[in-house]
Design a protein around this motif. Structure first.
Motif, PDB file in Angstrom:
ATOM      1  N   GLY A 102      15.463-102.438 120.490  1.00  0.00           N
ATOM      2  CA  GLY A 102      16.110-101.985 119.255  1.00  0.00           C
ATOM      3  C   GLY A 102      15.549-100.653 118.791  1.00  0.00           C
ATOM      4  N   ASP A 103      14.220-100.500 118.906  1.00  0.00           N
ATOM      5  CA  ASP A 103      13.587 -99.227 118.548  1.00  0.00           C
ATOM      6  C   ASP A 103      14.099 -98.099 119.441  1.00  0.00           C
ATOM      7  N   LEU A 104      14.111 -98.363 120.751  1.00  0.00           N
ATOM      8  CA  LEU A 104      14.553 -97.344 121.704  1.00  0.00           C
ATOM      9  C   LEU A 104      16.027 -96.998 121.513  1.00  0.00           C
ATOM     10  N   LEU A 105      16.822 -97.986 121.163  1.00  0.00           N
ATOM     11  CA  LEU A 105      18.250 -97.776 120.914  1.00  0.00           C
ATOM     12  C   LEU A 105      18.449 -96.885 119.686  1.00  0.00           C
ATOM     13  N   GLU A 106      17.662 -97.113 118.638  1.00  0.00           N
ATOM     14  CA  GLU A 106      17.752 -96.285 117.431  1.00  0.00           C
ATOM     15  C   GLU A 106      17.439 -94.820 117.713  1.00  0.00           C
ATOM     16  N   HIS A 107      16.544 -94.571 118.666  1.00  0.00           N
ATOM     17  CA  HIS A 107      16.166 -93.196 119.020  1.00  0.00           C
ATOM     18  C   HIS A 107      17.075 -92.607 120.097  1.00  0.00           C
ATOM     19  N   GLY A 108      18.055 -93.389 120.560  1.00  0.00           N
ATOM     20  CA  GLY A 108      18.985 -92.895 121.570  1.00  0.00           C
ATOM     21  C   GLY A 108      18.395 -92.803 122.973  1.00  0.00           C
ATOM     22  N   LEU A 109      17.325 -93.543 123.221  1.00  0.00           N
ATOM     23  CA  LEU A 109      16.641 -93.478 124.512  1.00  0.00           C
ATOM     24  C   LEU A 109      17.179 -94.465 125.531  1.00  0.00           C
ATOM     25  N   VAL A 110      17.910 -95.478 125.063  1.00  0.00           N
ATOM     26  CA  VAL A 110      18.527 -96.443 125.971  1.00  0.00           C
ATOM     27  C   VAL A 110      19.971 -96.684 125.544  1.00  0.00           C
ATOM     28  N   SER A 111      20.731 -97.175 126.487  1.00  0.00           N
ATOM     29  CA  SER A 111      22.109 -97.572 126.235  1.00  0.00           C
ATOM     30  C   SER A 111      22.204 -99.061 126.556  1.00  0.00           C
ATOM     31  N   VAL A 112      22.894 -99.807 125.708  1.00  0.00           N
ATOM     32  CA  VAL A 112      23.013-101.256 125.886  1.00  0.00           C
ATOM     33  C   VAL A 112      24.473-101.611 126.091  1.00  0.00           C
ATOM     34  N   ARG A 113      24.733-102.377 127.137  1.00  0.00           N
ATOM     35  CA  ARG A 113      26.081-102.873 127.399  1.00  0.00           C
ATOM     36  C   ARG A 113      26.100-104.363 127.141  1.00  0.00           C
ATOM     37  N   PRO A 114      27.110-104.839 126.411  1.00  0.00           N
ATOM     38  CA  PRO A 114      27.179-106.282 126.129  1.00  0.00           C
ATOM     39  C   PRO A 114      27.397-107.083 127.409  1.00  0.00           C
ATOM     40  N   PRO A 115      27.069-108.377 127.363  1.00  0.00           N
ATOM     41  CA  PRO A 115      27.283-109.215 128.548  1.00  0.00           C
ATOM     42  C   PRO A 115      28.767-109.342 128.869  1.00  0.00           C
ATOM     43  N   LEU A 116      29.037-109.726 130.090  1.00  0.00           N
ATOM     44  CA  LEU A 116      30.421-109.903 130.529  1.00  0.00           C
ATOM     45  C   LEU A 116      31.114-110.979 129.712  1.00  0.00           C
ATOM     46  N   ASP A 117      32.439-110.888 129.637  1.00  0.00           N
ATOM     47  CA  ASP A 117      33.221-111.931 128.978  1.00  0.00           C
ATOM     48  C   ASP A 117      33.028-113.249 129.697  1.00  0.00           C
ATOM     49  N   LYS A 118      33.231-114.331 128.971  1.00  0.00           N
ATOM     50  CA  LYS A 118      33.122-115.655 129.588  1.00  0.00           C
ATOM     51  C   LYS A 118      34.160-115.844 130.675  1.00  0.00           C
ATOM     52  N   ALA A 119      35.293-115.158 130.564  1.00  0.00           N
ATOM     53  CA  ALA A 119      36.339-115.283 131.573  1.00  0.00           C
ATOM     54  C   ALA A 119      35.872-114.714 132.908  1.00  0.00           C
ATOM     55  N   ALA A 120      34.978-113.712 132.869  1.00  0.00           N
ATOM     56  CA  ALA A 120      34.484-113.105 134.099  1.00  0.00           C
ATOM     57  C   ALA A 120      33.290-113.860 134.676  1.00  0.00           C
ATOM     58  N   ALA A 121      32.727-114.771 133.894  1.00  0.00           N
ATOM     59  CA  ALA A 121      31.568-115.546 134.344  1.00  0.00           C
ATOM     60  C   ALA A 121      32.019-116.657 135.296  1.00  0.00           C
ATOM     61  N   PRO A 122      31.117-117.124 136.158  1.00  0.00           N
ATOM     62  CA  PRO A 122      31.479-118.207 137.076  1.00  0.00           C
ATOM     63  C   PRO A 122      31.825-119.480 136.303  1.00  0.00           C
ATOM     64  N   SER A 123      32.686-120.283 136.893  1.00  0.00           N
ATOM     65  CA  SER A 123      33.109-121.519 136.236  1.00  0.00           C
ATOM     66  C   SER A 123      31.978-122.547 136.259  1.00  0.00           C
ATOM     67  N   GLU A 124      32.090-123.508 135.379  1.00  0.00           N
ATOM     68  CA  GLU A 124      31.084-124.572 135.305  1.00  0.00           C
ATOM     69  C   GLU A 124      31.026-125.357 136.611  1.00  0.00           C
ATOM     70  N   SER A 125      32.167-125.585 137.225  1.00  0.00           N
ATOM     71  CA  SER A 125      32.175-126.351 138.480  1.00  0.00           C
ATOM     72  C   SER A 125      31.438-125.596 139.591  1.00  0.00           C
ATOM     73  N   LEU A 126      31.592-124.278 139.633  1.00  0.00           N
ATOM     74  CA  LEU A 126      30.875-123.490 140.630  1.00  0.00           C
ATOM     75  C   LEU A 126      29.367-123.554 140.385  1.00  0.00           C
ATOM     76  N   LEU A 127      28.967-123.449 139.138  1.00  0.00           N
ATOM     77  CA  LEU A 127      27.543-123.528 138.815  1.00  0.00           C
ATOM     78  C   LEU A 127      26.969-124.896 139.174  1.00  0.00           C
ATOM     79  N   ARG A 128      27.731-125.954 138.944  1.00  0.00           N
ATOM     80  CA  ARG A 128      27.268-127.302 139.321  1.00  0.00           C
ATOM     81  C   ARG A 128      27.112-127.416 140.833  1.00  0.00           C
ATOM     82  N   GLU A 129      28.038-126.821 141.587  1.00  0.00           N
ATOM     83  CA  GLU A 129      27.929-126.835 143.051  1.00  0.00           C
ATOM     84  C   GLU A 129      26.682-126.103 143.517  1.00  0.00           C
TER      85      GLU A 129
END
Length: 124
Positions: free
Chosen positions: A89-116
């Motif tokens: 958060g400190d580094l972001l305030e100073h413009g030293l890093v860029s943060v990208r949000p996590p992928l949408d849940k639709a792009a994440a693997p399905s629960e059945s795949l994770l169980r496998e």
């Protein structure tokens, strides 16, 4: 003596409480710093008014070359995720890093795949 001096025990390594690394703060100044968010250095120089600790600089080094998830950075630096989020958060305030949000849940693997995958790992 420098503020960035860390007490070190030869056998135990650095002996500094996590809240001291984050200067007593428990929350990031930015809501963008999610556990699964990816972080990369912007490559910009630190502003003159920025007070960057040793841990801030270590964090910048960890994200200098590639996008990395917050949890991976925390693991590499050996710091609690909460502390890393505050420092980011400190580094972001100073413009030293860029943060990208996590992928949408639709792009994440399905629960059945994770169980496998889990069942396959258990079978090993």
């Amino acid at each position: 003596m420098s503020r960035e001096h860390e007490w070190v025990d030869d056998e135990a390594g650095p002996v500094v409480r996590p809240y001291a690394v984050a200067r007593g703060r428990t929350r990031s100044a930015s809501s963008e710093v999610d556990l699964l968010a990816t972080v990369v250095s912007t490559g910009l120089p630190a502003p003159a008014q920025a007070e960057l600790s040793t841990q801030h600089r270590r964090l910048l080094s960890a994200v200098a070359a590639q996008n990395r998830p917050v949890v991976e950075i925390a693991s590499e630096l050996g710091l609690p995720v909460g502390v890393v989020r505050v420092l980011l958060g400190d580094l972001l305030e100073h413009g030293l890093v860029s943060v990208r949000p996590p992928l949408d849940k639709a792009a994440a693997p399905s629960e059945s795949l994770l169980r496998e995958v889990i069942n396959g790992l258990r079978a090993l």
